[in-house]
Design a protein around this motif. Structure first.
Motif, short mmCIF file in Angstrom:
data_model
loop_
_atom_site.label_atom_id
_atom_site.label_comp_id
_atom_site.label_asym_id
_atom_site.label_seq_id
_atom_site.Cartn_x
_atom_site.Cartn_y
_atom_site.Cartn_z
N VAL A 97 3.02 -1.31 4.19
CA VAL A 97 2.38 0.00 4.17
C VAL A 97 3.46 1.07 4.13
O VAL A 97 4.21 1.25 5.10
CB VAL A 97 1.46 0.22 5.38
CG1 VAL A 97 0.73 1.55 5.28
CG2 VAL A 97 0.46 -0.93 5.51
N GLU A 144 -3.32 5.15 7.59
CA GLU A 144 -2.60 3.91 7.90
C GLU A 144 -3.37 3.08 8.93
O GLU A 144 -3.48 1.86 8.81
CB GLU A 144 -1.20 4.21 8.44
CG GLU A 144 -0.43 2.95 8.79
CD GLU A 144 0.93 3.23 9.40
OE1 GLU A 144 1.44 2.35 10.12
OE2 GLU A 144 1.48 4.31 9.16
N SER A 179 -6.19 1.27 7.36
CA SER A 179 -5.77 0.19 6.47
C SER A 179 -5.62 -1.14 7.20
O SER A 179 -5.57 -2.20 6.58
CB SER A 179 -4.46 0.54 5.77
OG SER A 179 -3.36 0.48 6.66
N LEU A 182 -3.02 4.94 -0.61
CA LEU A 182 -3.75 5.37 0.59
C LEU A 182 -4.51 6.66 0.32
O LEU A 182 -5.68 6.81 0.72
CB LEU A 182 -2.78 5.54 1.75
CG LEU A 182 -2.14 4.28 2.32
CD1 LEU A 182 -1.09 4.64 3.37
CD2 LEU A 182 -3.17 3.34 2.92
N LEU A 228 0.87 -1.18 0.00
CA LEU A 228 0.00 0.00 0.00
C LEU A 228 0.90 1.22 0.00
O LEU A 228 1.51 1.57 1.02
CB LEU A 228 -0.91 0.00 1.23
CG LEU A 228 -2.04 -1.03 1.25
CD1 LEU A 228 -2.80 -0.96 2.57
CD2 LEU A 228 -2.98 -0.81 0.09
#
Length: 315
Positions: A252, A229, A232, A222, A217
């Motif tokens: 991430v 975050e 997610s 995002l 990601l």
């Protein structure tokens, strides 16, 4: 040791409760559930919960405004946090006495009292057992918070750490007049943007022949889905729903675009040793780590592949 913890709670007038950064339901459930229990049983005490207020979990409860002066002569309790660097609010050392209550592997045994039960499926399970075994009275709100924490860390009782004791303690909490159906809906629902992100995950998932999977990601992704975050994290278990996937990593990208938060999950292959190789740790089948390059991401993915193959040889 529960009696020792209770004795310390009885001894101190001010109690400040911490938990880990980037809180999940168990971090908040154990922290705020314990706050509710102590406040109810010791109404003369000042009991505060500190840390970042995560907007996506505001339905659980709110943090307190904790000032530096509160730490003078205070008892500090940290729940659901294996390592000191992950404790939210660095003032945890400013109190007079420190207690750690956790269910992760005890690689960092901080605290004047350290209570770690790695057989517990969640820290909320430990707090529930603590209250019930020491005859502390629970409230409806404490039951709601602790049950949410248990449900969160067991993946709705699906994960291997779920035990008979987990179910017994959850059943005790279910005796309270809480709308558990509403709670389940709150925990199971998500915004439309998360649903769209799920589609992105499946479209971009890389799966190896061994059954390892990964997806990255990026900051661009995002922003495109308007997802933080913390939000997610709602998709971390998603790859495991595919029957051919054994273990997976979600990378991430951080705001600096030079590092990655790595979420590692597995069905049967131990992956916390991989996390430990990359500034992380956690449970055997659910861990977190850090990466500082695309090359390190590749290395982690290859380590997952190797771990799966080794696990199959050992079976």
């Amino acid at each position: 040791m529960f009696k020792d913890i209770l004795a310390k709670i009885q001894d101190y007038q001010t109690i400040i409760i911490h938990r880990h950064q980037r809180p999940d339901p168990d971090a908040l459930g154990s922290q705020l559930g314990l706050r509710e229990i102590i406040r109810h049983n010791f109404p003369d005490k000042t009991v505060l919960a500190t840390g970042f207020s995560e907007p996506s979990l505001s339905w659980m409860a709110e943090m307190d405004a904790v000032e530096d002066i509160h730490y003078a002569g205070a008892l500090v309790i940290v729940t659901d946090t294996a390592n000191q660097e992950r404790i939210d609010d660095s003032r945890y050392t400013k109190g007079a006495f420190l207690i750690k209550i956790d269910h992760h592997p005890n690689n960092d045994g901080y605290g004047d009292i350290t209570y770690v039960d790695t057989s517990a499926a969640s820290a909320s399970e430990i707090i529930s057992e603590f209250a019930l075994s020491t005859n502390l009275k629970l409230t409806d709100e404490a039951a709601r918070l602790l049950y949410a924490g248990i449900v969160g860390d067991t993946g709705r009782f699906l994960y291997p750490a779920t035990s008979a004791k987990t179910m017994r303690l959850a059943a005790e909490l279910r005796e309270f007049p809480v709308d558990f159906a509403k709670l389940a809906r709150q925990m199971d629902s998500f915004p439309l943007k998360i649903a769209k992100l799920q589609g992105y995950i499946f479209d971009n998932l890389e799966i190896s022949d061994a059954g390892a999977a990964r997806v990255t990601l990026t900051q661009e992704a995002l922003k495109a889905f308007d997802v933080t975050e913390a939000e997610s994290s709602a998709i971390v278990g998603l790859p495991g729903k595919i029957d051919t996937i054994e273990a997976w990593a979600i990378f991430v990208e951080q705001a600096d675009k030079e590092s990655y938060r790595v979420r590692l999950r597995s069905k049967n292959t131990v992956i916390n040793t991989i996390a430990q190789n990359h500034e992380g740790g956690g449970h055997p089948f659910a861990s977190g780590a850090n990466s500082y390059s695309v090359e390190e991401n590749d290395q982690i993915f290859q380590e997952i592949n190797a771990a799966i193959k080794e696990n199959r040889r050992d079976v």
